[in-house]
Design a protein around this motif. Structure first.
Motif, PDB file in Angstrom:
ATOM      1  N   HIS A  45       0.831  -1.208   0.000  1.00  0.00           N
ATOM      2  CA  HIS A  45       0.000   0.000   0.000  1.00  0.00           C
ATOM      3  C   HIS A  45       0.865   1.258   0.000  1.00  0.00           C
ATOM      4  N   ALA A  46       2.089   1.123   0.502  1.00  0.00           N
ATOM      5  CA  ALA A  46       3.002   2.276   0.517  1.00  0.00           C
ATOM      6  C   ALA A  46       3.460   2.663  -0.886  1.00  0.00           C
ATOM      7  N   LEU A  47       3.172   1.805  -1.872  1.00  0.00           N
ATOM      8  CA  LEU A  47       3.572   2.125  -3.248  1.00  0.00           C
ATOM      9  C   LEU A  47       2.794   3.314  -3.805  1.00  0.00           C
ATOM     10  N   GLY A  48       1.609   3.580  -3.274  1.00  0.00           N
ATOM     11  CA  GLY A  48       0.816   4.698  -3.780  1.00  0.00           C
ATOM     12  C   GLY A  48      -0.595   4.653  -3.245  1.00  0.00           C
ATOM     13  N   PRO A  49      -1.262   5.796  -3.211  1.00  0.00           N
ATOM     14  CA  PRO A  49      -2.607   5.835  -2.618  1.00  0.00           C
ATOM     15  C   PRO A  49      -3.642   5.040  -3.406  1.00  0.00           C
ATOM     16  N   ASP A  50      -3.397   4.806  -4.688  1.00  0.00           N
ATOM     17  CA  ASP A  50      -4.383   4.048  -5.467  1.00  0.00           C
ATOM     18  C   ASP A  50      -4.023   2.567  -5.559  1.00  0.00           C
ATOM     19  N   VAL A  51      -2.994   2.159  -4.845  1.00  0.00           N
ATOM     20  CA  VAL A  51      -2.617   0.743  -4.810  1.00  0.00           C
ATOM     21  C   VAL A  51      -3.031   0.173  -3.451  1.00  0.00           C
ATOM     22  N   TYR A  52      -3.778  -0.884  -3.496  1.00  0.00           N
ATOM     23  CA  TYR A  52      -4.240  -1.503  -2.248  1.00  0.00           C
ATOM     24  C   TYR A  52      -3.614  -2.885  -2.088  1.00  0.00           C
ATOM     25  N   ALA A  53      -3.472  -3.268  -0.837  1.00  0.00           N
ATOM     26  CA  ALA A  53      -2.775  -4.517  -0.555  1.00  0.00           C
ATOM     27  C   ALA A  53      -3.634  -5.738  -0.828  1.00  0.00           C
ATOM     28  N   TRP A  54      -4.929  -5.578  -0.666  1.00  0.00           N
ATOM     29  CA  TRP A  54      -5.791  -6.763  -0.594  1.00  0.00           C
ATOM     30  C   TRP A  54      -7.178  -6.342  -1.061  1.00  0.00           C
ATOM     31  N   SER A  55      -7.977  -7.249  -1.559  1.00  0.00           N
ATOM     32  CA  SER A  55      -9.357  -6.920  -1.925  1.00  0.00           C
ATOM     33  C   SER A  55     -10.266  -8.100  -1.610  1.00  0.00           C
ATOM     34  N   ILE A  56     -11.421  -7.788  -1.064  1.00  0.00           N
ATOM     35  CA  ILE A  56     -12.382  -8.839  -0.705  1.00  0.00           C
ATOM     36  C   ILE A  56     -13.795  -8.278  -0.887  1.00  0.00           C
ATOM     37  N   ALA A  57     -14.715  -9.126  -1.309  1.00  0.00           N
ATOM     38  CA  ALA A  57     -16.114  -8.690  -1.463  1.00  0.00           C
ATOM     39  C   ALA A  57     -16.773  -8.756  -0.089  1.00  0.00           C
ATOM     40  N   GLY A  58     -16.706  -7.648   0.650  1.00  0.00           N
ATOM     41  CA  GLY A  58     -17.102  -7.642   2.060  1.00  0.00           C
ATOM     42  C   GLY A  58     -18.591  -7.727   2.317  1.00  0.00           C
ATOM     43  N   ASN A  59     -19.402  -7.700   1.270  1.00  0.00           N
ATOM     44  CA  ASN A  59     -20.846  -7.824   1.478  1.00  0.00           C
ATOM     45  C   ASN A  59     -21.423  -9.016   0.724  1.00  0.00           C
ATOM     46  N   SER A  60     -20.564  -9.972   0.408  1.00  0.00           N
ATOM     47  CA  SER A  60     -21.041 -11.178  -0.270  1.00  0.00           C
ATOM     48  C   SER A  60     -20.860 -12.360   0.668  1.00  0.00           C
ATOM     49  N   PRO A  61     -21.965 -12.900   1.204  1.00  0.00           N
ATOM     50  CA  PRO A  61     -21.822 -13.990   2.167  1.00  0.00           C
ATOM     51  C   PRO A  61     -21.081 -15.190   1.591  1.00  0.00           C
ATOM     52  N   GLY A  62     -21.431 -15.575   0.355  1.00  0.00           N
ATOM     53  CA  GLY A  62     -20.811 -16.759  -0.237  1.00  0.00           C
ATOM     54  C   GLY A  62     -19.319 -16.588  -0.433  1.00  0.00           C
ATOM     55  N   ILE A  63     -18.929 -15.413  -0.944  1.00  0.00           N
ATOM     56  CA  ILE A  63     -17.507 -15.177  -1.208  1.00  0.00           C
ATOM     57  C   ILE A  63     -16.717 -15.123   0.102  1.00  0.00           C
ATOM     58  N   LEU A  64     -17.279 -14.484   1.122  1.00  0.00           N
ATOM     59  CA  LEU A  64     -16.556 -14.407   2.399  1.00  0.00           C
ATOM     60  C   LEU A  64     -16.298 -15.807   2.957  1.00  0.00           C
ATOM     61  N   GLY A  65     -17.320 -16.662   2.927  1.00  0.00           N
ATOM     62  CA  GLY A  65     -17.125 -18.028   3.413  1.00  0.00           C
ATOM     63  C   GLY A  65     -16.105 -18.770   2.574  1.00  0.00           C
ATOM     64  N   PHE A  66     -16.088 -18.472   1.284  1.00  0.00           N
ATOM     65  CA  PHE A  66     -15.227 -19.157   0.320  1.00  0.00           C
ATOM     66  C   PHE A  66     -13.752 -18.808   0.527  1.00  0.00           C
ATOM     67  N   VAL A  67     -13.462 -17.531   0.813  1.00  0.00           N
ATOM     68  CA  VAL A  67     -12.052 -17.109   0.828  1.00  0.00           C
ATOM     69  C   VAL A  67     -11.478 -16.882   2.229  1.00  0.00           C
ATOM     70  N   VAL A  68     -12.319 -16.713   3.233  1.00  0.00           N
ATOM     71  CA  VAL A  68     -11.793 -16.435   4.583  1.00  0.00           C
ATOM     72  C   VAL A  68     -11.552 -17.724   5.369  1.00  0.00           C
ATOM     73  N   GLN A  69     -12.440 -18.685   5.206  1.00  0.00           N
ATOM     74  CA  GLN A  69     -12.339 -19.903   6.027  1.00  0.00           C
ATOM     75  C   GLN A  69     -11.044 -20.696   5.851  1.00  0.00           C
ATOM     76  N   PRO A  70     -10.470 -20.755   4.629  1.00  0.00           N
ATOM     77  CA  PRO A  70      -9.236 -21.559   4.511  1.00  0.00           C
ATOM     78  C   PRO A  70      -8.119 -21.120   5.466  1.00  0.00           C
ATOM     79  N   HIS A  71      -8.088 -19.840   5.862  1.00  0.00           N
ATOM     80  CA  HIS A  71      -7.078 -19.422   6.844  1.00  0.00           C
ATOM     81  C   HIS A  71      -7.241 -20.228   8.142  1.00  0.00           C
ATOM     82  N   ILE A  72      -8.485 -20.503   8.472  1.00  0.00           N
ATOM     83  CA  ILE A  72      -8.760 -21.247   9.717  1.00  0.00           C
ATOM     84  C   ILE A  72      -8.495 -22.741   9.505  1.00  0.00           C
ATOM     85  N   TRP A  73      -8.950 -23.249   8.373  1.00  0.00           N
ATOM     86  CA  TRP A  73      -8.769 -24.676   8.085  1.00  0.00           C
ATOM     87  C   TRP A  73      -7.288 -25.047   7.981  1.00  0.00           C
ATOM     88  N   ALA A  74      -6.461 -24.077   7.602  1.00  0.00           N
ATOM     89  CA  ALA A  74      -5.026 -24.361   7.446  1.00  0.00           C
ATOM     90  C   ALA A  74      -4.407 -24.844   8.750  1.00  0.00           C
TER      91      ALA A  74
END
Lengths: 317, 438
Positions: free
Chosen positions: B192-221
């Motif tokens: 993110h320090a590369l510039g104000p229009d560069v972001y480190a990460w992106s997630i669909a924070g209002n999509s229940p299916g996507i959140l379950g799909f991409v967040v849970q593997p951190h726990i399952w690991a």
């Protein structure tokens, strides 16, 4: 002197009773048609009501006494589906939400509908066009309007946000459908706008039946416009207002499509009314038995509320 | 004979009752005999098949090839919208008029298997010569009491994509950064320090299916899940779940430090992946379809991929995708199994990446396949790291807008109330699981 029925000797009393009872097997005996004709005439209606109303209702009650899943076998569970309702926090949350929603929209629908009726009740030039415009949202329907609002409530691109930004009220990035109170507010505005047209139609017919002479008398007695509304129009519209309120409250209790389309009950359970919760139990959780028990409770509650409204709004002579 | 009123009412009531009784029934249909001689070979006639709307194009390609390969069996495909699939299939089973084969989201397989409405395919699956190469995660979702009721068909996995150019400019080595959440957070700050229009990460924070799909593997690991217990007596494992807490805190920190785009707050997944494909995002947890299929050659060239790490090590990916099942009551089960075997051939499996999916057979990753689809290999080479919970309530816990997981995520990440989110989450998980297992 005349003899009363109790003055007759016992054998005569029983004969008289038989004579009174005998024609009542199929109601009062017709003088011109045999009973079979009456039976034949009512049979289609009885069959229709039996097959399409009573049998499904009986079947629904039976389902509510089972574990009936949408998939697989079921078993009889007695009243446990009904008992479980008391411990179902999500259901009671939806009840509270539905009551809140009903409380918010009922009065505005009546007031807006009344004001619209006042504007268009006189057969002035343009009244017909205004009536059509006011009634149009109701004709279009809540489902279509809800789909439109999904687009218009988008942050950054929806008309709602663009207008509010142009008026310097918000920054135009409000995620209306992601926030429970904001979504509820938006849905309430939509419903008030869409449904007030029906109230207007119900009230106009009542207003137009009020004799002109009553207004003229009130005017001669020095009543102002407000006085005439409060002392002439509103009292004489009691039945129409009562009917509008009953329809509005029943509609609010059975609200479904706008919530299903706009928020699907979310975020979390923040915008889940009773019917949406029942739908989710039946077709998402696949628990048809439990959902049917909830439906029957809802039918009884709505019937009681409607009966209460009828009682409160009854004519007192 | 004149009918008296009482008799008339009695007859009417009996007629009404009789009308309702045919609707009653166990809902369990006859199971096809999969051990019959010649089952699944040289079948004839029409096979009715249902697929998810999302997989229609890919399935149709395989059907067209199947029709070109023989002329005895014709597949009649009916796509069903994903959100209505479970309800419509359940209704069809209840009515007794079922399709011969269904392509079903593997996470929903157990919902039907547990109720005993799918055909036992154990002997058929075990007889497949490539049985040991099949996705174990898919098979786990198809297995109840050591019996297999589905065969894996396609995989849709969540992995961690990264922009190699941005990481290089930020001096981030993905092989070192993507080993823990602390390492990822440090890398995110540098990106993110590369510039104000560069972001480190992106997630669909209002999509229940996507959140379950991409967040849970951190726990399952870490070998942990948000659900504990065996099927039928499961409950939530939310409060006291340290990997879950650390994952939520990781996202909370990124949100607080504005390492995520502000648009993530309301993103329901409608533009999922567009910011990453545009080169503005460092890390992107997602699937092959959202990241690679719509990307131009330059975007593909700068994209790297790895599995999602746990808070302090380990890796996992969401073993999503589809299974093929034969409902009990299928009229042409033999033709259905013949088609299933055809769809599982390596030649057909290797077509899946074109539609955004991954094969379910590890041996599909041949040399030419590796050259053609290098970004499709991360899960395929680590099939044992794939996981998805076996539960009757996945949809309720994760995919619905009122699901507790999205409520918990949003409360913890966007509102900062991690403790409150975990406490409320535990209650909701327990309640939903209790109702689903009645």
């Amino acid at each position: 002197m005349t003899l009363s029925r109790t003055d007759l000797p016992a054998p005569v009393r029983s004969r008289a009773a038989r004579e009174v009872r005998r024609p009542s097997i199929l109601g009062p005996r017709s003088l011109v048609h045999p009973p079979a004709v009456g039976l034949a005439l009512v049979t289609p209606a009885v069959l229709f009501v039996g097959v399409f109303v009573l049998a499904p209702l009986a079947f629904a009650i039976y389902i509510s006494l089972t574990s009936w899943p949408l998939i697989g076998s079921y078993r009889f569970v007695g009243l446990s589906n009904y008992v479980n309702i008391f411990e179902d926090g999500a259901f009671w949350h939806s009840v509270v939400y539905t009551l809140t929603y009903t409380a918010i929209v009922t009065l505005p629908i009546l007031v807006v509908g009344y004001l619209m009726a006042v504007v268009v009740r006189a057969n002035r030039r343009g009244s017909t066009a205004l009536r059509t415009i006011f009634f149009l949202p109701y004709v279009i329907g809540l489902s279509t309007l809800s789909f439109l609002l999904v687009l218009e409530a988008q942050p950054g691109s929806g008309a709602v946000n663009l207008v509010l930004k142009a008026l310097h009220i918000t920054d135009g990035q409000t995620a209306w459908l992601v926030n429970g109170p904001a979504a509820t507010g938006l849905i309430c505005v939509l419903v008030i706008w869409a449904v007030s047209g029906l109230t207007m139609v119900l009230l106009i017919s009542g207003m137009q039946s009020i004799p002109r002479e009553l207004y003229e008398s009130a005017e001669m007695d020095g009543a102002s416009w407000w006085g005439r509304e409060f002392h002439v129009t509103i009292p004489l519209l009691r039945r129409a207002i009562g009917m509008s309120l009953i329809l509005s409250v029943i509609g609010s209790f059975l609200a479904f499509s706008q919530f299903y389309i706009l928020t699907q009950g979310g975020p979390g359970r923040a915008t889940t009314p009773i019917v949406l919760y029942i739908y989710q139990r039946a077709f998402v959780q696949l628990q048809v038995g439990a959902a049917t028990a909830l439906s029957i409770v809802l039918v009884i509650v709505v019937a009681l509320i409607s009966a209460g409204q009828f009682w409160l709004l009854r004519e007192r002579d | 004979m004149a009918l008296k009123r009482r008799e008339f009412l009695q007859v009417s009531a009996l007629a009404g009752l009789a009308a309702t009784l045919p609707a009653c029934g166990s809902g369990i249909l006859a199971e096809p005999d999969v051990t019959a001689a010649g089952f699944g070979e040289a079948a004839r006639g029409t096979v009715t098949m249902w697929c998810r709307g999302a997989t229609q194009a890919g399935v149709q390609v395989v059907i067209d090839k199947f029709h070109a390969s023989q002329n005895q069996v014709h597949i009649n495909l009916t796509p069903v919208p994903d959100g209505q699939y479970v309800t419509k299939l359940a209704t069809a089973i209840r009515s007794g008029d079922v399709p011969d084969i269904v392509d079903i989201d593997d996470i929903n397989s157990m919902l039907f298997i547990y109720r005993g409405v799918f055909t036992d395919l154990t002997s058929l699956v075990n007889a497949l010569p490539y049985r040991q190469h099949m996705s174990p995660g898919h098979l786990r979702l198809a297995t109840d009491n050591d019996r297999i009721y589905a065969v894996p068909y396609l995989a849709d996995n969540s992995v961690l994509w990264y922009n190699k150019q941005l990481l290089e400019r930020a001096g981030v080595d993905p092989t070192k950064a993507v080993t823990s959440l602390a390492g990822l957070l440090e890398a995110a700050r540098r990106i993110h320090a590369l510039g104000p229009d560069v972001y480190a990460w992106s997630i669909a924070g209002n999509s229940p299916g996507i959140l379950g799909f991409v967040v849970q593997p951190h726990i399952w690991a870490t070998g942990t899940d948000n659900i504990s217990g065996t099927l039928g007596s499961q409950r939530g494992h939310v409060e006291g779940n340290e990997p879950l807490r650390k994952t939520l805190e990781f996202y909370r920190t990124m949100w607080q430090e504005k390492l995520l785009p502000a648009a993530n707050y309301a993103d329901a997944g409608t533009t999922w992946g567009s910011d990453f494909r545009a080169g503005k995002i460092g890390f992107f947890p997602s699937n092959y379809a959202a990241t690679v299929v719509g990307a131009d050659p330059a975007a593909r060239a700068r994209t790297g991929v790895t599995l999602l790490p746990g808070p302090e090590g380990g890796t996992a990916f969401f073993d999503g995708g589809d299974n093929l099942c034969i409902p009990r009551g299928a009229k042409n089960a033999s033709g259905a199994w013949q088609f299933a075997k055809f769809a599982l051939d390596v030649q057909q499996q290797q077509l899946l990446p074109a539609g955004g999916y991954t094969p379910v057979r590890g041996d599909a990753a041949t040399g030419p396949f590796r050259q053609k689809y290098p970004l499709n290999l991360a899960p395929l080479d680590h099939l044992d790291r794939g996981y998805a919970p076996v539960t009757l309530a996945y949809n309720l816990l994760y995919n619905q807008p009122d699901s507790p997981f999205i409520a918990m995520f949003r409360r913890a990440v966007f509102s900062g109330d991690v403790d409150g989110a975990l406490h409320a989450g535990q209650q909701s998980y327990d309640q939903i699981l209790q109702q689903a297992q009645l």
